[in-house]
Design a protein around this motif. Structure first.
Motif, PDB file in Angstrom:
ATOM      1  N   LEU A   1       0.852  -1.195   0.000  1.00 34.17           N
ATOM      2  CA  LEU A   1       0.000   0.000   0.000  1.00 34.17           C
ATOM      3  C   LEU A   1       0.882   1.237   0.000  1.00 34.17           C
ATOM      4  CD1 LEU A   1      -2.885  -0.410   2.628  1.00 34.17           C
ATOM      5  CD2 LEU A   1      -3.130  -0.266   0.145  1.00 34.17           C
ATOM      6  N   PHE A   2       0.463   2.237  -0.740  1.00 30.61           N
ATOM      7  CA  PHE A   2       1.157   3.528  -0.709  1.00 30.61           C
ATOM      8  C   PHE A   2       0.209   4.539  -0.081  1.00 30.61           C
ATOM      9  CE2 PHE A   2       3.441   7.226  -2.166  1.00 30.61           C
ATOM     10  CZ  PHE A   2       4.749   6.783  -2.107  1.00 30.61           C
ATOM     11  N   ASP A   3       0.745   5.406   0.746  1.00 31.26           N
ATOM     12  CA  ASP A   3      -0.083   6.370   1.478  1.00 31.26           C
ATOM     13  C   ASP A   3      -1.204   5.653   2.231  1.00 31.26           C
ATOM     14  OD1 ASP A   3       1.503   8.376   0.501  1.00 31.26           O
ATOM     15  OD2 ASP A   3       0.106   9.003  -1.063  1.00 31.26           O
TER      16      ASP A   3
ATOM     17  N   LEU B   1      14.244  16.394  -5.998  1.00 34.94           N
ATOM     18  CA  LEU B   1      13.289  16.871  -6.996  1.00 34.94           C
ATOM     19  C   LEU B   1      11.878  16.940  -6.427  1.00 34.94           C
ATOM     20  CD1 LEU B   1      14.618  14.763 -10.022  1.00 34.94           C
ATOM     21  CD2 LEU B   1      15.110  17.168  -9.520  1.00 34.94           C
ATOM     22  N   HIS B   2      11.667  16.250  -5.294  1.00 30.55           N
ATOM     23  CA  HIS B   2      10.328  16.144  -4.714  1.00 30.55           C
ATOM     24  C   HIS B   2      10.509  15.907  -3.219  1.00 30.55           C
ATOM     25  CE1 HIS B   2       6.316  14.901  -3.906  1.00 30.55           C
ATOM     26  NE2 HIS B   2       6.391  13.640  -4.281  1.00 30.55           N
ATOM     27  N   SER B   3       9.713  16.592  -2.405  1.00 30.88           N
ATOM     28  CA  SER B   3       9.939  16.573  -0.951  1.00 30.88           C
ATOM     29  C   SER B   3       9.232  15.436  -0.229  1.00 30.88           C
ATOM     30  CB  SER B   3       9.459  17.894  -0.342  1.00 30.88           C
ATOM     31  OG  SER B   3      10.082  18.975  -0.991  1.00 30.88           O
ATOM     32  N   GLU B   4       8.421  14.629  -0.922  1.00 31.10           N
ATOM     33  CA  GLU B   4       7.747  13.545  -0.200  1.00 31.10           C
ATOM     34  C   GLU B   4       8.808  12.595   0.351  1.00 31.10           C
ATOM     35  OE1 GLU B   4       4.466  11.691  -2.263  1.00 31.10           O
ATOM     36  OE2 GLU B   4       3.676  10.884  -0.364  1.00 31.10           O
ATOM     37  N   GLN B   5       8.509  12.035   1.531  1.00 29.74           N
ATOM     38  CA  GLN B   5       9.555  11.365   2.303  1.00 29.74           C
ATOM     39  C   GLN B   5      10.100  10.095   1.666  1.00 29.74           C
ATOM     40  OE1 GLN B   5       6.786  12.785   3.364  1.00 29.74           O
ATOM     41  NE2 GLN B   5       6.955  13.571   5.449  1.00 29.74           N
ATOM     42  N   ASP B   6       9.362   9.499   0.716  1.00 31.34           N
ATOM     43  CA  ASP B   6       9.917   8.296   0.080  1.00 31.34           C
ATOM     44  C   ASP B   6      11.136   8.651  -0.779  1.00 31.34           C
ATOM     45  OD1 ASP B   6       7.849   9.595  -1.384  1.00 31.34           O
ATOM     46  OD2 ASP B   6       7.733   7.928  -2.788  1.00 31.34           O
ATOM     47  N   HIS B   7      11.321   9.930  -1.061  1.00 35.25           N
ATOM     48  CA  HIS B   7      12.511  10.372  -1.818  1.00 35.25           C
ATOM     49  C   HIS B   7      13.442  11.272  -0.999  1.00 35.25           C
ATOM     50  CE1 HIS B   7      10.269   8.724  -5.089  1.00 35.25           C
ATOM     51  NE2 HIS B   7       9.283   9.553  -4.834  1.00 35.25           N
ATOM     52  N   SER B   8      12.846  12.032  -0.104  1.00 35.76           N
ATOM     53  CA  SER B   8      13.670  12.987   0.658  1.00 35.76           C
ATOM     54  C   SER B   8      14.043  12.446   2.031  1.00 35.76           C
ATOM     55  CB  SER B   8      12.890  14.300   0.839  1.00 35.76           C
ATOM     56  OG  SER B   8      11.765  14.071   1.682  1.00 35.76           O
TER      57      SER B   8
ATOM     58  N   VAL C   1       3.546  17.157 -10.039  1.00 33.74           N
ATOM     59  CA  VAL C   1       3.844  15.757 -10.351  1.00 33.74           C
ATOM     60  C   VAL C   1       4.804  15.192  -9.287  1.00 33.74           C
ATOM     61  CG1 VAL C   1       3.501  15.860 -12.859  1.00 33.74           C
ATOM     62  CG2 VAL C   1       5.702  16.497 -11.940  1.00 33.74           C
ATOM     63  N   HIS C   2       4.452  15.242  -8.039  1.00 35.34           N
ATOM     64  CA  HIS C   2       3.115  14.974  -7.560  1.00 35.34           C
ATOM     65  C   HIS C   2       2.619  16.026  -6.574  1.00 35.34           C
ATOM     66  CE1 HIS C   2       1.962  11.927  -4.072  1.00 35.34           C
ATOM     67  NE2 HIS C   2       0.855  12.344  -4.606  1.00 35.34           N
ATOM     68  N   TRP C   3       3.540  16.847  -6.068  1.00 35.05           N
ATOM     69  CA  TRP C   3       3.210  17.935  -5.145  1.00 35.05           C
ATOM     70  C   TRP C   3       3.473  19.265  -5.862  1.00 35.05           C
ATOM     71  CZ3 TRP C   3       5.687  16.643   0.353  1.00 35.05           C
ATOM     72  CH2 TRP C   3       5.003  15.558   0.924  1.00 35.05           C
TER      73      TRP C   3
ATOM     74  N   CYS D   1      11.820  11.968 -11.080  1.00 33.36           N
ATOM     75  CA  CYS D   1      11.234  11.610  -9.776  1.00 33.36           C
ATOM     76  C   CYS D   1       9.883  10.904  -9.958  1.00 33.36           C
ATOM     77  CB  CYS D   1      11.146  12.807  -8.846  1.00 33.36           C
ATOM     78  SG  CYS D   1      11.006  12.250  -7.128  1.00 33.36           S
ATOM     79  N   ASP D   2       8.824  11.356  -9.268  1.00 32.14           N
ATOM     80  CA  ASP D   2       7.531  10.651  -9.372  1.00 32.14           C
ATOM     81  C   ASP D   2       6.981  10.656 -10.810  1.00 32.14           C
ATOM     82  OD1 ASP D   2       7.189   9.876  -6.747  1.00 32.14           O
ATOM     83  OD2 ASP D   2       5.675  11.384  -6.254  1.00 32.14           O
ATOM     84  N   PHE D   3       7.225  11.748 -11.510  1.00 26.85           N
ATOM     85  CA  PHE D   3       6.661  11.939 -12.855  1.00 26.85           C
ATOM     86  C   PHE D   3       7.125  10.797 -13.771  1.00 26.85           C
ATOM     87  CE2 PHE D   3       6.541  15.239 -16.561  1.00 26.85           C
ATOM     88  CZ  PHE D   3       5.275  14.820 -16.914  1.00 26.85           C
TER      89      PHE D   3
ATOM     90  N   SER E   1      11.927   7.932 -10.251  1.00 32.52           N
ATOM     91  CA  SER E   1      12.275   7.481  -8.893  1.00 32.52           C
ATOM     92  C   SER E   1      11.396   6.356  -8.384  1.00 32.52           C
ATOM     93  CB  SER E   1      12.258   8.672  -7.928  1.00 32.52           C
ATOM     94  OG  SER E   1      13.339   9.521  -8.242  1.00 32.52           O
ATOM     95  N   HIS E   2      10.550   5.788  -9.245  1.00 32.24           N
ATOM     96  CA  HIS E   2       9.813   4.551  -8.922  1.00 32.24           C
ATOM     97  C   HIS E   2       9.779   3.696 -10.189  1.00 32.24           C
ATOM     98  CE1 HIS E   2       8.211   5.863  -5.044  1.00 32.24           C
ATOM     99  NE2 HIS E   2       7.667   6.938  -5.590  1.00 32.24           N
ATOM    100  N   GLY E   3      10.144   2.426 -10.057  1.00 31.13           N
ATOM    101  CA  GLY E   3      10.039   1.513 -11.196  1.00 31.13           C
ATOM    102  C   GLY E   3      11.233   1.626 -12.128  1.00 31.13           C
TER     103      GLY E   3
HETATM  104 FE1  FEO Z   1       5.130  11.659  -4.241  1.00 33.51          FE
HETATM  105 FE2  FEO Z   1       7.114   8.909  -4.662  1.00 33.51          FE
HETATM  106  O1  FEO Z   1       6.356  10.354  -3.747  1.00 33.51           O
END
Ligand code: FEO
Length: 389
Positions: free
Chosen positions: A22-24, A76-83, A143-145, A162-164, A219-221
């Motif tokens: 699960l994500f989020d 590139l993105h501040s969500e914690q899965d990357h930052s 993309v995404h914040w 990143c997420d994009f 940054s995913h896949g």
């Molecule tokens: Fe919006 Fe992969 O975090």
């Protein structure tokens, strides 16, 4: 150091999260995910582009063992899965400067407690030189914040996104290699995460189109080594084009709503309309989200619990409202025992969607005439509307 070279001293140093489901705490991830991080060694400066989820910090630091110098941590993105691993990285490389978009400064301060004095905010189009390589930052909000940006390295023709343009899957293949399963994962990812921002994505895709890209290092896949495939897929997904398709998410408690769904499905098919059914009691909600990417119409089927919609239907309707599919038309069908406020209950849960409501067919108990005739008329109307598109 477990670093896999992509091209000319650009290395993959990310981690695989095989077991995440699960994500989020919301989005199903049937194939896990990865947190991709990239190490770029220029002739003068060294940079890391995005880090990994802090749950994997130990493995991440092992991937970087032997690295003796780091000048920039680019986020590139501040969500914690990357930052989330930036503070751990800073413990090891305290002289490194954190690079982000202007809108990310406050997010990094609030979410990670970073001192703004170590942060360098880069403007849209700004370039940082690493010596024989450079990074041009392009602001791509939502993309995404709101703070998200991408980085393009012209010397290697790599776009760090990143997420994009990502996809949730864990694996050992570095590249998509044209695998249709990667594209399916990317569509699910788009549906679950990016679809609400499709109008902003249209603008961001135009910026990406101007670049000469060989690899999209997200940054995913897997990394896209067929970048045209994912860019053109996104252009289609965010376009106004819809398929001649009806998606019917439904619940049935005693079979009455199910009978209505089956009847409507046969009527639609007889008009040449494709139908996808999702029994919400058992369905993978991610599959439903994917089906909604290009459906022209959504028909919600629900029995009545007390006087309102079944709670699972209410949940799916709220989710559809959140991910904002481009369906042009909607309808409600369902049954009740003694009283109902089904239609208002369901339509009231999707204020963020603006489909034309083609009608509602609600019956007491099991569907019979004139309900079946009403369902036939609804199918005819939907088919006519689709033909006019
Ligand atoms: Fe919006 Fe992969 O975090």
């Amino acid at each position: 150091m477990f670093a896999r070279e992509i091209k000319n001293k650009v290395y993959y140093v990310g981690v695989q999260d095989w077991g995440r489901r699960l994500f989020d705490s919301l989005i199903p991830l049937p194939d896990g995910t990865s947190y991709n991080s990239y190490l770029v060694k220029g002739s003068e400066k060294t940079a890391i582009i995005d880090t990994v989820d802090p749950d994997f910090a130990e493995e991440y630091l092992q991937n970087l063992e032997g690295l003796d110098k780091l000048d920039y941590i680019i986020t590139l993105h501040s969500e914690q899965d990357h930052s989330g691993s930036i503070p751990i990285l800073l413990n090891r490389f305290p002289q490194a400067q954190v690079v982000c978009s202007p809108k990310a400064v406050d997010l990094l301060k609030e979410h990670l407690g970073l001192d703004p004095a170590i942060i360098r905010a880069v403007e849209d189009g700004e370039i940082i030189s690493l010596g024989d390589k450079s990074l041009r930052f392009i602001h791509t909000p939502w993309v995404h914040w709101p703070e998200t940006m991408v980085a393009y390295m012209p010397e290697t023709r790599i776009l760090f996104s990143c997420d994009f343009l990502g996809s949730h899957s864990a694996g050992t293949d570095l590249y998509d290699n044209g695998d249709p399963l990667v594209m399916e994962a990317a569509k699910r990812y788009y549906a679950e995460i990016m679809m609400p921002f499709k109008s902003q994505i249209r603008g961001n895709l135009k910026k990406v189109r101007e670049l000469n890209i060989e690899l999209i290092a997200n940054s995913h896949g897997p990394i896209w080594n067929h970048p045209e495939d994912i860019i053109s897929a996104y252009e289609d997904w965010v376009s106004d084009r819809v398929d001649n398709k009806v998606v019917i998410p439904y619940i049935s408690m005693h079979g009455s709503t199910r009978k209505m769904v089956d009847y409507l499905t046969k009527e639609l098919v007889s008009h040449g309309v494709k139908v996808e059914l999702f029994d919400l009691a058992v369905t993978d909600i991610g599959k439903l989200a994917m089906a909604l990417v290009d459906a022209a119409t959504i028909v919600i089927g629900s029995p009545t619990v007390h006087v309102g919609p079944h709670p699972i239907v209410a949940y799916a309707t709220l989710l559809a409202n959140a991910i904002k599919p481009k369906a042009r038309y909607a309808a409600v069908i369902g049954s009740y025992g003694w009283a109902n406020k089904l239609v208002d209950g369901i339509l009231g849960l999707m204020p963020g969607l603006k489909p034309e409501v083609l009608g509602a067919v609600i019956c007491k108990g099991e569907a019979k005439e004139p309900t079946l005739k009403e369902l036939s008329d609804l199918a005819t109307l939907i088919a006519e509307k689709h033909k006019a598109l």
